[in-house]
Design a protein around this motif. Structure first.
Motif, short mmCIF file in Angstrom:
data_model
loop_
_atom_site.label_atom_id
_atom_site.label_comp_id
_atom_site.label_asym_id
_atom_site.label_seq_id
_atom_site.Cartn_x
_atom_site.Cartn_y
_atom_site.Cartn_z
N LYS A 66 0.14 -34.35 -52.29
CA LYS A 66 -0.98 -33.76 -51.54
C LYS A 66 -1.71 -34.82 -50.74
N GLY A 67 -2.00 -34.48 -49.50
CA GLY A 67 -2.70 -35.41 -48.62
C GLY A 67 -1.78 -36.40 -47.93
N ARG A 68 -0.52 -36.46 -48.35
CA ARG A 68 0.43 -37.39 -47.73
C ARG A 68 1.58 -36.66 -47.03
N PHE A 69 1.99 -35.55 -47.57
CA PHE A 69 3.11 -34.79 -47.01
C PHE A 69 2.58 -33.51 -46.36
N THR A 70 3.24 -33.11 -45.28
CA THR A 70 2.89 -31.87 -44.60
C THR A 70 4.16 -31.09 -44.29
N ILE A 71 4.19 -29.83 -44.71
CA ILE A 71 5.32 -28.97 -44.41
C ILE A 71 4.97 -28.12 -43.19
N SER A 72 5.94 -27.90 -42.33
CA SER A 72 5.70 -27.09 -41.15
C SER A 72 6.99 -26.38 -40.77
N SER A 73 6.87 -25.47 -39.84
CA SER A 73 8.04 -24.71 -39.43
C SER A 73 7.97 -24.35 -37.95
N VAL A 74 9.11 -24.12 -37.38
CA VAL A 74 9.22 -23.57 -36.04
C VAL A 74 10.16 -22.37 -36.17
N SER A 75 9.56 -21.21 -36.29
CA SER A 75 10.36 -20.00 -36.55
C SER A 75 11.40 -19.76 -35.48
N ALA A 76 11.01 -19.96 -34.24
CA ALA A 76 11.92 -19.68 -33.13
C ALA A 76 13.18 -20.54 -33.21
#
Length: 123
Positions: A66-76
């Motif tokens: 927490k505070g160091r990793f970030t999850i993200s997505s690009v659905s397209a």
């Protein structure tokens, strides 16, 4: 045919950053949850982060990241990413992305797995 492919691992010094990518094929991200797990030598596989394709709720993070990793997505693009900053030696592991009906701490709840990508953090 459901497939996931993780990439982006490598060797980095402590304090550095890496971005892992998970390419999805054979299914749509919007219909599933995608989790990142990791397994260090001699240790059990553990949950790192998870995101739901339906944007139902906040992403999940293990306390250790927490505070160091970030999850993200690009659905397209059917892609999920894990941005890892302030890396520590303890983050060294093989990282996997996996798909499931919902986010879960338990690897067995995720039904499809990609090959892992090795992250090595050195001092």
């Amino acid at each position: 045919d459901v497939q996931l492919q993780a990439s982006g691992g490598g060797e980095v010094q402590a304090g550095g950053s890496l971005r892992l990518s998970c390419e999805l094929s054979g299914f749509y991200f919007d219909d599933y949850a995608i989790g990142w797990f990791r397994q260090a030598p001699g240790k059990e596989r553990e949950a790192v982060s998870c995101i739901k394709g339906s944007n139902d709720g906040s992403p999940y993070y293990a306390d250790s990241v927490k505070g160091r990793f970030t999850i993200s997505s690009v659905s397209a693009q059917n892609m999920v990413y894990l941005q890892m900053n302030s890396l520590k030696i303890d983050d060294t592991a093989v990282y996997y992305c996996a798909a499931g009906v919902t986010c879960s701490y338990h690897p067995t709840d995720l039904h499809s797995w990609g090959r892992g990508t090795l992250v090595t953090v050195s001092s």
